[in-house]
Motif scaffolding. Structure first.
Motif, short mmCIF file in Angstrom:
data_model
loop_
_atom_site.label_atom_id
_atom_site.label_comp_id
_atom_site.label_asym_id
_atom_site.label_seq_id
_atom_site.Cartn_x
_atom_site.Cartn_y
_atom_site.Cartn_z
N GLU A 58 0.82 -1.21 0.00
CA GLU A 58 0.00 0.00 0.00
C GLU A 58 0.86 1.26 0.00
OE1 GLU A 58 -3.80 -1.91 2.47
OE2 GLU A 58 -2.05 -1.11 3.51
N MET A 59 1.93 1.26 0.80
CA MET A 59 2.81 2.43 0.83
C MET A 59 3.48 2.65 -0.53
SD MET A 59 4.62 2.64 4.58
CE MET A 59 5.16 0.95 4.69
N ASP A 60 3.91 1.56 -1.17
CA ASP A 60 4.55 1.68 -2.49
C ASP A 60 3.57 2.25 -3.51
OD1 ASP A 60 6.89 0.67 -1.49
OD2 ASP A 60 6.62 -1.35 -2.28
N ARG A 61 2.32 1.80 -3.45
CA ARG A 61 1.33 2.28 -4.42
C ARG A 61 1.03 3.76 -4.20
NH1 ARG A 61 -2.09 -1.51 -3.80
NH2 ARG A 61 -3.62 -0.52 -2.43
N ILE A 62 0.89 4.15 -2.93
CA ILE A 62 0.62 5.56 -2.61
C ILE A 62 1.79 6.44 -3.05
CG2 ILE A 62 0.26 7.20 -0.72
CD1 ILE A 62 -1.17 4.87 0.78
N SER A 63 3.00 6.00 -2.75
CA SER A 63 4.19 6.78 -3.08
C SER A 63 4.39 6.86 -4.59
CB SER A 63 5.44 6.17 -2.43
OG SER A 63 5.32 6.21 -1.02
N ARG A 64 4.04 5.79 -5.28
CA ARG A 64 4.20 5.78 -6.74
C ARG A 64 3.35 6.88 -7.38
NH1 ARG A 64 5.96 2.68 -10.77
NH2 ARG A 64 4.79 2.70 -12.74
N VAL A 65 2.12 7.04 -6.87
CA VAL A 65 1.26 8.12 -7.37
C VAL A 65 1.93 9.46 -7.11
CG1 VAL A 65 -0.97 9.28 -7.11
CG2 VAL A 65 -0.86 6.79 -7.14
N GLY A 66 2.57 9.60 -5.95
CA GLY A 66 3.28 10.83 -5.64
C GLY A 66 4.38 11.13 -6.66
N THR A 67 5.06 10.09 -7.10
CA THR A 67 6.10 10.26 -8.11
C THR A 67 5.49 10.73 -9.43
OG1 THR A 67 7.40 8.50 -7.09
CG2 THR A 67 7.97 9.10 -9.36
N CYS A 68 4.35 10.14 -9.79
CA CYS A 68 3.68 10.52 -11.03
C CYS A 68 3.20 11.97 -10.99
CB CYS A 68 2.48 9.60 -11.29
SG CYS A 68 2.91 7.86 -11.45
N LEU A 69 2.76 12.39 -9.80
CA LEU A 69 2.22 13.75 -9.66
C LEU A 69 3.22 14.81 -10.08
CD1 LEU A 69 0.34 13.48 -6.24
CD2 LEU A 69 -0.71 13.97 -8.45
N ALA A 70 4.51 14.52 -9.87
CA ALA A 70 5.53 15.51 -10.19
C ALA A 70 5.50 15.91 -11.66
CB ALA A 70 6.91 14.96 -9.82
N CYS A 71 5.17 14.93 -12.54
CA CYS A 71 5.15 15.22 -13.97
C CYS A 71 3.73 15.40 -14.51
CB CYS A 71 5.81 14.09 -14.75
SG CYS A 71 7.58 13.92 -14.43
N HIS A 72 2.81 14.58 -14.03
CA HIS A 72 1.49 14.52 -14.66
C HIS A 72 0.47 15.46 -14.03
CE1 HIS A 72 2.49 11.11 -17.22
NE2 HIS A 72 3.13 10.59 -16.19
N GLY A 73 0.62 15.76 -12.73
CA GLY A 73 -0.40 16.56 -12.04
C GLY A 73 -1.60 15.70 -11.68
N SER A 74 -2.35 16.16 -10.70
CA SER A 74 -3.43 15.34 -10.16
C SER A 74 -4.55 15.11 -11.17
CB SER A 74 -4.00 15.99 -8.90
OG SER A 74 -4.55 17.26 -9.20
N ASP A 75 -4.77 16.04 -12.09
CA ASP A 75 -5.88 15.89 -13.02
C ASP A 75 -5.60 14.86 -14.11
OD1 ASP A 75 -3.92 17.51 -14.09
OD2 ASP A 75 -5.33 18.65 -15.34
N GLU A 76 -4.35 14.39 -14.24
CA GLU A 76 -4.01 13.40 -15.26
C GLU A 76 -3.84 12.00 -14.67
OE1 GLU A 76 -0.84 14.50 -17.84
OE2 GLU A 76 -1.44 16.60 -17.91
#
Length: 617
Positions: free
Chosen positions: A574-592
């Motif tokens: 669960e922590m890995d999945r949550i953190s992975r989204v955090g990594t994506c947010l840096a480039c994609h933003g929450s709306d993507e």
């Protein structure tokens, strides 16, 4: 003639002995002294009750001592209630004795669990009690009174300092007892704990000529109310989860007591603490009281012996607001109608119970959501399935780290479960407690309110977590040290230092950001990495090897206890999945970011990146 004078002098002396400022009137009885006192209730049947119908005593006596003989100062106290309120409301009285407000089963089991005296399941209460109804999840058939502590005997499951801690400190907040005698905590026991209003300074504001208006620990007026204010609930709900004070945006400070008052004094204390004022819950700002959400069954009890408050809880956010895809039921989770809510077409209105104010209740199904709200609740639909509403919408949560509790066995002190005195209705008063427990002093390491952690609650949903009973026990005999900063290991093998799920009652329209939850180690339960646990102990040797904010490690191993059955920190996946989204947010933003994601793992993601790089050449 001598006989006449003797009789006249005797009568005059009797009158003066009764009340120097009042003369007895056989036609008015108690009202000869209590002239101006308020009619306790205007409810049919109760309005006709005399003083002695409720208070006992002697209504035709001609002196105060006789008039008050066998009198019950508080007819609603649970020790006498069967002969008073119970004569007309037997079901309500029987249910009240099984309620968590009376048993404190959750507080007791949680504390004992962290003192390694039992497992998570409730086995004890304030007093022996049997359920009126059985068979519901999270309930038991009976509970027995918690043991007392004897320091001359070895510590065991039935002889724990934790039980003494409860008896001398924590168990002042149950309806068998009066409130702690200090500003903010004054209240009565029994039904009057809720239904008779007390001001924060505990002084009488009514018209009874016999009551000193400067004396503390008096009700605001001699009147029953069904309109309980937030302040009334706050007289108890200011410790533990602190939901009563949090609801009003109050967060205890470290004791500074500033800003200064106009005359240069420090601000006064409530509940023994100074407070900072933060953002209040949006429901409070709208004019809602606790009773506008919480039901009669939750507060009065319904005959079941619940082990934790989450099992007694009937109200849910979706009961009133629905979801983006379903209408609000306007019913509790047990399918009972919420009678202060009304639907007309697509509009839902709540009428507040205290002042009749009508409030529009936003309906998520028909509401035009903000861009962030659409992403969080519709585009990523799993949020609604896997998370409590408060996980995102709790603006802050009280976090009191490191409860340092010192017990001095050389100083006998009051036991909130053992009272003395001729008047049984006053045996829960602090001044009448038998000194069968010992003195305790409490302190803490530090307090915070920002960026509360998350974990999984008993419903399997992501929830806000806050420090629970993080006890470091120091035990002394006067100046002689017995135990210094001891912590316990629970029967499940985790530290007795704890974190627990909570609905903080600090709801805000604006939610926490995606970045805060998906990129902050503290929010995952990993701690901030700033607090040096060893340097905060005199000898540099802490009894635990993790910082107080950290209740799980990077591999998903649970470090601190959770006293709620089924509640836990995030696991590694669960922590890995949550953190992975955090990594994506840096480039994609929450709306993507969508619910499924385009790259289920790093290998796939790297292939996509390489292809993108090749095309860019």
């Amino acid at each position: 003639m001598k006989t006449f004078y003797f009789i006249a002098i005797f009568v005059l002396f009797s009158m003066l002995a009764f009340n120097a400022n009042a003369q007895w009137d056989d036609d008015t009885g108690c009202m000869s002294c209590h002239n101006g006192i308020e009619q306790f209730s205007q409810v049919d049947g109760m309005a006709d009750l005399t003083c002695v119908d409720c208070h006992n005593g002697d209504g035709i006596a001609t002196n105060m001592k006789t008039a008050h003989t066998d009198m019950w100062a508080n007819p609603t106290d649970l020790r006498v209630i069967n002969d008073t309120c119970g004569s007309c409301h037997p079901d309500e009285v029987d249910n009240a004795k099984t309620s968590l407000h009376a048993t404190m089963a959750g507080v007791i089991s949680g504390t004992r669990y962290n003192f390694a005296s039992q497992d998570r399941n409730a086995i004890h209460a304030t007093y022996d009690v049997k359920a009126l109804k059985t068979g519901r999840e999270g309930t038991v058939e009976s509970l027995t009174q918690i043991p007392s502590y004897d320091p001359t005997q070895p510590e065991s499951n039935t002889n724990s300092p934790g039980d003494d801690y409860l008896r001398n400190q924590c168990l002042r907040c149950h309806i068998w007892s009066d409130g702690h005698q200090r500003d903010g905590d004054y209240r009565a026991s029994g039904c009057a704990a809720c239904h008779v209003e007390y001001s924060n300074d505990g002084t009488y504001e009514g018209g009874d000529k016999a009551i000193d208006k400067t004396q503390k620990d008096r009700p605001r007026k001699h009147k029953m109310t069904k309109k309980m204010t937030v302040d009334q609930c706050q007289h108890c709900h200011n410790r533990g989860g602190r939901t009563g004070v949090s609801y009003k945006g109050m967060m205890e400070s470290d004791g500074y007591g500033t800003p200064y008052t106009e005359d240069g004094d420090k601000q006064g204390k409530l509940h023994g603490k100074h407070y900072n004022f933060l953002e209040a819950d949006l429901h409070y700002d709208a004019g809602m009281s606790c009773i506008d959400c919480h039901t009669k069954n939750e507060m009065h009890g319904d005959g079941y012996l619940y082990t934790k408050k989450e099992h007694a809880l009937e109200i849910r956010c979706v009961s009133c607001h629905g979801t983006p895809t379903t209408e609000a039921t306007l019913k509790t989770s047990r399918d009972m109608p919420l009678n202060n809510l009304k639907r007309e077409g697509k509009t839902v209105t709540l009428t507040t119970k205290n002042d009749g104010k009508k409030l529009d209740v936003p309906q998520l199904k028909d509401k035009e959501l903000s861009k962030e709200g659409y992403v969080a609740m519709v585009k990523i639909a799993s949020h609604m399935e896997k998370m409590e509403c408060s996980t995102c919408h709790a603006a802050w949560a009280p976090q009191c780290y490191g409860c340092h509790a010192k017990q001095d066995i050389s100083k006998p002190n009051g036991d909130w479960l053992n009272g003395t005195g001729d008047d049984p209705s006053k045996q829960g008063n602090k001044a009448n407690l038998a000194k069968n427990a010992f003195s305790w002093d409490e302190s803490r390491s530090y307090v915070r309110w920002e960026m509360p952690a998350l974990g999984i609650n008993h419903r399997g949903k992501v929830s806000t977590f806050v420090p629970g009973c993080q006890v470091f026990l120091t035990q002394v005999d006067g100046k002689k040290s017995i135990v210094s900063n001891k912590t316990y290991t629970t029967v499940d093998g985790t530290s007795g230092i704890s974190h627990n799920p909570i609905q903080p009652h600090t709801m805000s329209k604006k939610s926490r950001t995606c970045e805060e939850c998906h990129t902050n180690p503290k929010v995952l339960g990993l701690g901030s990495g700033v607090y040096d646990i060893n340097r905060n102990f005199p000898d540099g040797k802490a009894p635990i090897d993790f910082e107080l904010e950290r209740f799980v490690d990077e591999n998903g191993k649970q470090l601190q206890s959770t006293s709620h059955e089924g509640a836990r920190p995030f696991n590694k996946q669960e922590m890995d999945r949550i953190s992975r989204v955090g990594t994506c947010l840096a480039c994609h933003g929450s709306d993507e970011i969508n619910a499924t994601g385009k790259a289920p793992n790093d290998v796939t993601h790297n292939k996509v990146i390489r292809k993108m790089a090749e095309k860019a050449k």
